[in-house]
Design a protein around this motif. Structure first.
Motif, PDB file in Angstrom:
ATOM      1  N   VAL A  43      -3.027  -9.061   2.523  1.00  0.00           N
ATOM      2  CA  VAL A  43      -3.651  -9.146   1.202  1.00  0.00           C
ATOM      3  C   VAL A  43      -5.028  -8.484   1.199  1.00  0.00           C
ATOM      4  CG1 VAL A  43      -4.539 -10.716  -0.565  1.00  0.00           C
ATOM      5  CG2 VAL A  43      -2.358 -11.209   0.575  1.00  0.00           C
ATOM      6  N   GLN A  44      -5.779  -8.651   2.289  1.00  0.00           N
ATOM      7  CA  GLN A  44      -7.116  -8.072   2.363  1.00  0.00           C
ATOM      8  C   GLN A  44      -7.094  -6.547   2.315  1.00  0.00           C
ATOM      9  OE1 GLN A  44      -8.896  -9.787   5.875  1.00  0.00           O
ATOM     10  NE2 GLN A  44      -9.058 -11.825   4.950  1.00  0.00           N
ATOM     11  N   ASP A  45      -5.978  -5.934   2.725  1.00  0.00           N
ATOM     12  CA  ASP A  45      -5.859  -4.477   2.716  1.00  0.00           C
ATOM     13  C   ASP A  45      -5.470  -3.919   1.345  1.00  0.00           C
ATOM     14  OD1 ASP A  45      -6.577  -4.179   5.341  1.00  0.00           O
ATOM     15  OD2 ASP A  45      -4.521  -4.171   6.104  1.00  0.00           O
ATOM     16  N   ILE A  46      -5.093  -4.798   0.413  1.00  0.00           N
ATOM     17  CA  ILE A  46      -4.689  -4.358  -0.927  1.00  0.00           C
ATOM     18  C   ILE A  46      -5.946  -4.135  -1.765  1.00  0.00           C
ATOM     19  CG2 ILE A  46      -3.409  -4.986  -3.011  1.00  0.00           C
ATOM     20  CD1 ILE A  46      -1.648  -6.768  -1.225  1.00  0.00           C
ATOM     21  N   PRO A  47      -6.032  -3.022  -2.505  1.00  0.00           N
ATOM     22  CA  PRO A  47      -7.224  -2.770  -3.323  1.00  0.00           C
ATOM     23  C   PRO A  47      -7.534  -3.925  -4.274  1.00  0.00           C
ATOM     24  CG  PRO A  47      -5.820  -0.827  -3.258  1.00  0.00           C
ATOM     25  CD  PRO A  47      -5.054  -1.929  -2.595  1.00  0.00           C
TER      26      PRO A  47
END
Length: 282
Positions: free
Chosen positions: A210-214
């Motif tokens: 989730v942290q890698d999603i813009p």
């Protein structure tokens, strides 16, 4: 990073009582995703059919809907799959069938075959409607799989485009990962400790995805992580049902064999009894 996974959307068109509802659903999605819409009809073209399609979709002209009707004779499964490939369709919309006596939904034989063979993403609709029913609550699989990162990412894209309010990422964990036989209080405590450790590990893995999603796609939406111990496919389907999810997002399965259908697992459980609308992402 700007996502646009569905540049083209296809829908099988049958001139049935649900035609208007199906076309309205497909048209709305095409507008939300800024996609071209392909209307695939298995049969000969006629002026009456073409006029009917244009009349039904005329309210969407103001929204700059772009669509193309494709008429082709042959076996339904072969026609729809071949047109989807030829037109480079990214998302194929299929209707599910209600089994009245049980008040449940299942995928009809044609839709089931297409779902198993399609090389594009599939959206299975159980209740197409002329008036839009808002998609507020989305459940997406978070099982440990090479496809899961993309699936979760695109689930957030869909949520953003449809103005959803909540996403729950369900991590299905096989019961046999505990490796403890529970036969007394001591073994029960040990099993519970192992379960908690597995849940923490799974939540950490999903949080990294989730942290890698813009932020464009994760802002303004409630995000929940939900580890579940149980049978893959069945567990998430049951969870989507009891939480009244509006959409369930799943990984597309690997190529399925006869034995996969004889002994159902994962996506086959979903195809047998649809808990809600289901998006299967390639």
């Amino acid at each position: 990073m700007v996502l646009k996974p569905f540049k083209s959307i296809g829908i099988g068109v049958a001139f049935s009582p649900t035609l208007k509802a199906n076309l309205y659903e497909a048209a709305r999605l095409s507008i939300f995703f800024e996609s071209k819409l392909f209307l695939i009809h298995v049969g000969e073209a006629s002026e009456d059919k073409i006029n009917m399609l244009h009349d039904i979709l005329s309210p969407f002209k103001k929204d700059n809907l772009t669509f193309e009707a494709v008429f082709k004779t042959g076996k339904p499964v072969n026609v729809i799959l071949s047109v989807a490939e030829k037109k480079h369709i990214d998302l194929l919309i299929l209707g599910a069938v209600q089994r009245e006596q049980f008040l449940k939904y299942y995928v009809g034989s044609i839709a089931r075959k297409i779902t198993r063979q399609a090389q594009c993403s599939i959206l299975l609709l159980i209740k197409p409607a002329v008036e839009r029913v808002p998609c507020k609550n989305i459940v997406v699989n978070g099982l440990e799989d090479p496809k899961t990162k993309n699936t979760i990412t695109y689930a957030f894209y869909v949520a953003k485009m449809l103005s959803a309010e909540k996403i729950t990422i369900v991590e299905e964990i096989k019961q046999d990962t505990i490796h403890v036989r529970v036969d007394d209080d001591k073994s029960l405590r040990k099993a519970n400790i192992i379960k908690e450790r597995i849940k923490l590990r799974e939540n950490s893995r999903v949080n990294e995805i989730v942290q890698d999603i813009p932020n464009t796609y994760t802002d303004d939406i409630a995000i929940k992580s939900q580890p579940i111990f149980g049978k893959q496919g069945y567990s998430i389907g049951h969870y989507a049902q009891i939480t009244r999810a509006d959409l369930l997002v799943m990984n597309a399965p690997l190529k399925m064999t006869f034995w996969d259908r004889l002994f159902p697992h994962d996506i086959e459980h979903i195809l047998t009894e649809l808990p809600t609308d289901v998006l299967i992402l390639q």
